[in-house]
Design a protein around this motif. Structure first.
Motif, PDB file in Angstrom:
ATOM      1  N   GLY A  31       0.830  -1.204   0.000  1.00 49.53           N
ATOM      2  CA  GLY A  31       0.000   0.000   0.000  1.00 49.53           C
ATOM      3  C   GLY A  31       0.863   1.253   0.000  1.00 49.53           C
ATOM      4  O   GLY A  31       1.855   1.333   0.716  1.00 49.53           O
ATOM      5  N   VAL A  32       0.480   2.217  -0.830  1.00 48.01           N
ATOM      6  CA  VAL A  32       1.228   3.481  -0.919  1.00 48.01           C
ATOM      7  C   VAL A  32       0.530   4.503  -0.028  1.00 48.01           C
ATOM      8  O   VAL A  32      -0.690   4.676  -0.141  1.00 48.01           O
ATOM      9  N   PRO A  33       1.265   5.164   0.882  1.00 48.05           N
ATOM     10  CA  PRO A  33       0.611   6.127   1.777  1.00 48.05           C
ATOM     11  C   PRO A  33      -0.136   7.214   0.988  1.00 48.05           C
ATOM     12  O   PRO A  33       0.388   7.736  -0.002  1.00 48.05           O
ATOM     13  N   ALA A  34      -1.366   7.512   1.440  1.00 52.64           N
ATOM     14  CA  ALA A  34      -2.166   8.557   0.796  1.00 52.64           C
ATOM     15  C   ALA A  34      -1.991   9.852   1.573  1.00 52.64           C
ATOM     16  O   ALA A  34      -2.004   9.845   2.800  1.00 52.64           O
ATOM     17  N   VAL A  39      -6.807  12.134   0.239  1.00 49.99           N
ATOM     18  CA  VAL A  39      -7.971  11.610   0.950  1.00 49.99           C
ATOM     19  C   VAL A  39      -9.129  12.596   0.851  1.00 49.99           C
ATOM     20  O   VAL A  39     -10.272  12.214   0.567  1.00 49.99           O
ATOM     21  N   TRP A  42     -11.000  12.385  -2.395  1.00 51.55           N
ATOM     22  CA  TRP A  42     -11.795  11.175  -2.639  1.00 51.55           C
ATOM     23  C   TRP A  42     -13.008  11.076  -1.725  1.00 51.55           C
ATOM     24  O   TRP A  42     -13.995  10.442  -2.070  1.00 51.55           O
TER      25      TRP A  42
ATOM     26  N   ARG B 122      -7.599   3.067  -8.875  1.00 56.84           N
ATOM     27  CA  ARG B 122      -6.963   3.003  -7.562  1.00 56.84           C
ATOM     28  C   ARG B 122      -8.007   2.675  -6.507  1.00 56.84           C
ATOM     29  O   ARG B 122      -9.177   3.033  -6.642  1.00 56.84           O
ATOM     30  N   LEU B 123      -7.541   2.002  -5.439  1.00 57.22           N
ATOM     31  CA  LEU B 123      -8.378   1.743  -4.269  1.00 57.22           C
ATOM     32  C   LEU B 123      -7.761   2.474  -3.086  1.00 57.22           C
ATOM     33  O   LEU B 123      -6.587   2.260  -2.761  1.00 57.22           O
ATOM     34  N   LEU B 124      -8.553   3.326  -2.429  1.00 58.47           N
ATOM     35  CA  LEU B 124      -8.088   4.061  -1.246  1.00 58.47           C
ATOM     36  C   LEU B 124      -8.707   3.443   0.003  1.00 58.47           C
ATOM     37  O   LEU B 124      -9.919   3.206   0.036  1.00 58.47           O
ATOM     38  N   HIS B 126      -9.056   4.397   3.972  1.00 58.40           N
ATOM     39  CA  HIS B 126      -8.794   5.536   4.862  1.00 58.40           C
ATOM     40  C   HIS B 126      -9.855   5.567   5.960  1.00 58.40           C
ATOM     41  O   HIS B 126     -10.547   4.587   6.184  1.00 58.40           O
ATOM     42  N   PRO B 132      -3.550   5.851   5.982  1.00 53.99           N
ATOM     43  CA  PRO B 132      -4.360   5.749   4.753  1.00 53.99           C
ATOM     44  C   PRO B 132      -3.477   5.232   3.616  1.00 53.99           C
ATOM     45  O   PRO B 132      -2.342   5.685   3.458  1.00 53.99           O
ATOM     46  N   LEU B 133      -3.998   4.243   2.851  1.00 50.46           N
ATOM     47  CA  LEU B 133      -3.166   3.594   1.834  1.00 50.46           C
ATOM     48  C   LEU B 133      -3.891   3.525   0.497  1.00 50.46           C
ATOM     49  O   LEU B 133      -5.122   3.440   0.434  1.00 50.46           O
ATOM     50  N   ILE B 134      -3.094   3.515  -0.568  1.00 50.87           N
ATOM     51  CA  ILE B 134      -3.633   3.384  -1.921  1.00 50.87           C
ATOM     52  C   ILE B 134      -3.074   2.102  -2.556  1.00 50.87           C
ATOM     53  O   ILE B 134      -1.881   1.813  -2.441  1.00 50.87           O
ATOM     54  N   PHE B 135      -3.971   1.338  -3.202  1.00 52.68           N
ATOM     55  CA  PHE B 135      -3.583   0.101  -3.881  1.00 52.68           C
ATOM     56  C   PHE B 135      -4.032   0.170  -5.334  1.00 52.68           C
ATOM     57  O   PHE B 135      -4.957   0.902  -5.670  1.00 52.68           O
ATOM     58  N   GLU B 194      -2.812  -3.777   7.385  1.00 51.48           N
ATOM     59  CA  GLU B 194      -1.696  -2.964   6.893  1.00 51.48           C
ATOM     60  C   GLU B 194      -1.965  -1.471   7.144  1.00 51.48           C
ATOM     61  O   GLU B 194      -1.051  -0.712   7.496  1.00 51.48           O
ATOM     62  N   ARG B 264     -13.016   2.792  -3.008  1.00 52.85           N
ATOM     63  CA  ARG B 264     -12.720   3.429  -1.720  1.00 52.85           C
ATOM     64  C   ARG B 264     -13.325   2.616  -0.590  1.00 52.85           C
ATOM     65  O   ARG B 264     -14.446   2.116  -0.699  1.00 52.85           O
TER      66      ARG B 264
END
Lengths: 177, 423
Positions: A31-34, A39, A42, B122-124, B126, B132-135, B194, B264
């Motif tokens: 996972g890449v930190p947002a 945030v 979105w 992308r999937l957020l 949060h 908060p993570l993006i996949f 995670e 999301r």
């Protein structure tokens, strides 16, 4: 209201038990930190407390003009329904053989009107309404349902205070109590 | 041939009006030859058929089915001007086994099928999380994947059974918002761990990337139990109509909660109370109150053959075939009646019988050519029994709209025509 709170507590206890028994599994950590800005861009959902409502405001009269131009064709004059859902009326009909579920007769929270119209309507161009326009449309839909008067101005402070007529008409399934 | 000489007549009957022991086909080798047959000598093929005397087509890059099967299709339903707010139904009357081919899996959309580029999707995750993570699809594909064969049913399925008079329908038009696939994906709990869920995080909100940005609130207990983000369906990437490139999949729960085109996930303290969990997908009761969050699909079964608008070709031996399923786990027993629910016999479950999957049942039936009311009734491992339509309506009225899992009746008329009936 009291019983609701008790139910939520039971549910929390159950949930903690489940969590502690769940098997720990691990992933590769990709996972890449947002960033907070990402945030914020979105996150458009609005909960019943009105948390996350944006700045802006709108009146019933403004809402009527937008409705007639952009919603009328599918939802009919004054929300009476056309090719798609009826949005007004049906008050007092839920316990009859001809239940009519509308924003006014059925929906428990006014915040849901803002959330839904902003994300999903107008059907052919969703995502094109400004926040002011969505506040105005929400005010108009509540007004044609007799929930607010025509002088009403909706914004992030006033919208969550509105009590919908069927607010207490719902109960939670035993699965989540 | 006298009755007693016919091996068909010596098979044990288990319920009235011709229902035979579930293993009759296996026990009696001569049984099939004793049944009525429709092949005639004139219709038998010559020594070599035409297709055996010419070279066939070369191999195909992506397979097509036989041209003779082209009428086995979904039944799409939508109306202008909002074409994308519609559904298509699985043709259960023409299918066998437990798996639904991807191209025939039912669909229900709230604003059409988006054309998603997987490289840009992308999937957020949060909300009440530490990080908060993006996949994206590529990163998810590298996580430990799990595969399970499980059903998906729209909670509006079989709603037509609410009607006062029986509608003229088929297994597809009445029960087609139901399918079963092998779903492969990443357990959602791994991704949430995670991100680090905070203790107040008791629910999630799942949001789709279609133009209705469809949203549902899901309790964290289900996420921890068996929720996955599915990225393959029956071995290939998800079909666009079923959520390409990624969807939430919640085994045994009403289809709408398995949010497609997932973009999301917000961890929240309570439910967000979206339109699709209040205005819709809530169950109105006769006293005017309505139930929220009825997620699990009830124990249910349907007969797919013979079924509505099919025609039986004369008296003789048939195999009643159908599907049973429950959101609670495994099916434990299915019974079939040929006399409108007065007497019941146990059906064969040839297997596999998997948790939260469609389970095939079969039952030999000697149709005597007279009118018959055929029904099936499912039991699950928790002891739950599929209710009659009368019992369900007396409990819930006819306006609850969702979660109709009543026993359904097919009327087989003396002319062999099969139609939906109430009994």
């Amino acid at each position: 209201m009291l019983t609701r709170k008790v139910h939520v507590c039971n549910f929390i206890v159950l949930n903690l038990l489940l969590c502690s028994f769940a098997l720990a599994q691990e992933g590769p950590g990709l996972g890449v930190p947002a960033t907070p800005e990402q945030v914020a861009g979105w996150d458009i959902s609005i909960d019943p407390e009105g948390e996350n409502l944006p700045a802006g405001s709108g009146t019933v009269a403004q809402g009527e003009a937008i409705y007639d131009a952009q919603c009328f064709a599918c939802h009919g004059q004054n929300g009476e329904g056309a090719t798609n859902d009826r949005l007004a009326g049906g008050h007092g009909s839920l316990a009859t053989a001809n239940a009519t579920k509308t924003v006014g007769s059925y929906w428990p929270y006014a915040t849901t009107v803002f959330d839904y119209v902003r994300r999903a309507m107008p059907f052919s161009q969703p995502g094109t309404l400004s926040n002011d326009e969505v506040y105005a449309l929400t005010a108009y839909l509540l007004n044609i349902n007799g929930i607010v008067d025509e002088t009403t101005v909706l914004n992030a402070e006033t919208l969550p205070l509105i009590e919908m007529p069927n607010r207490d008409g719902f109960f939670w399934s035993a699965e989540v109590r | 041939m006298s009755d007693s000489d016919n091996p068909v007549d010596q098979i044990e009957a288990v319920a009235a009006n011709g229902l035979l022991h579930r293993r009759a086909f296996l026990k009696t080798g001569t049984l099939l030859t004793a049944g009525a047959t429709f092949l005639t000598a004139q219709a038998a093929p010559p020594e070599l058929d035409a297709w055996s005397k010419v070279p066939g087509r070369p191999p195909e890059a992506y397979g097509n089915r036989s041209e003779y099967e082209s009428d086995v299709v979904r039944l799409p339903g939508f109306s202008p001007p909002a074409l994308g707010a519609g559904a298509s139904r699985t043709p259960h009357g023409s299918l066998e086994g437990m798996i639904t081919p991807g191209a025939l899996h039912f669909e229900r959309h709230h604003n059409g099928i988006p054309n998603i580029n997987p490289d840009e999707h992308r999937l957020l995750i949060h909300g009440l999380v530490d990080r908060p993570l993006i996949f994206d699809l590529e990163s998810l594909s590298r996580y430990p994947l799990v595969s399970r064969i499980q059903f998906l049913e729209c909670s509006g399925n079989s709603r037509l059974l609410d009607a006062d008079q029986p509608v003229d329908g088929t297994a597809q038009s009445i029960h087609g918002l139901l399918s079963c696939s092998e779903w492969t994906g990443v357990p959602l709990s791994i991704l949430l761990d995670e991100a680090g869920v905070q203790t107040e995080g008791m629910w999630i909100l799942a949001e789709g990337a279609d133009s209705s940005l469809m949203t549902r609130s899901i309790p964290m207990s289900k996420v921890r139990d068996d929720a996955i983000i599915a990225i393959y369906q029956n071995g290939e990437r998800l079909r666009p109509g079923n959520g390409y490139p990624m969807r939430l999949f919640l085994p045994g729960w009403e289809g709408n909660t398995s949010v497609k085109w997932l973009r999301r996930i917000k961890v929240t303290a309570g439910p967000t109370m979206t339109r699709d969990e209040t205005s819709k997908y809530s169950d109105l009761r006769p006293d005017g109150s309505a139930r929220l969050f009825s997620f699990q699909m009830g124990v249910k079964s349907i007969i797919t053959s013979p079924s509505g608008q099919q025609t039986m070709r004369g008296p003789g031996l048939y195999q009643i075939s159908g599907l049973a399923w429950t959101g609670a786990g495994r099916i434990s027993r299915v019974e079939v009646s040929a006399d409108g629910g007065r007497t019941w016999g146990e059906a064969e479950l040839p297997g596999p019988v998997l948790s939260k999957a469609l389970t095939r049942f079969r039952m030999p039936w000697r149709w005597n050519g007279g009118p018959a009311l055929i029904q099936s009734r499912a039991y699950d491992e928790t002891g739950a029994i599929q209710p009659t339509r009368t019992a369900l309506i007396s409990e819930r009225g006819t306006q609850f709209n969702y979660h109709n899992h009543a026993i359904q009746t097919w009327l087989v008329s003396a002319n062999g025509e099969v139609s939906n009936a109430y009994s």
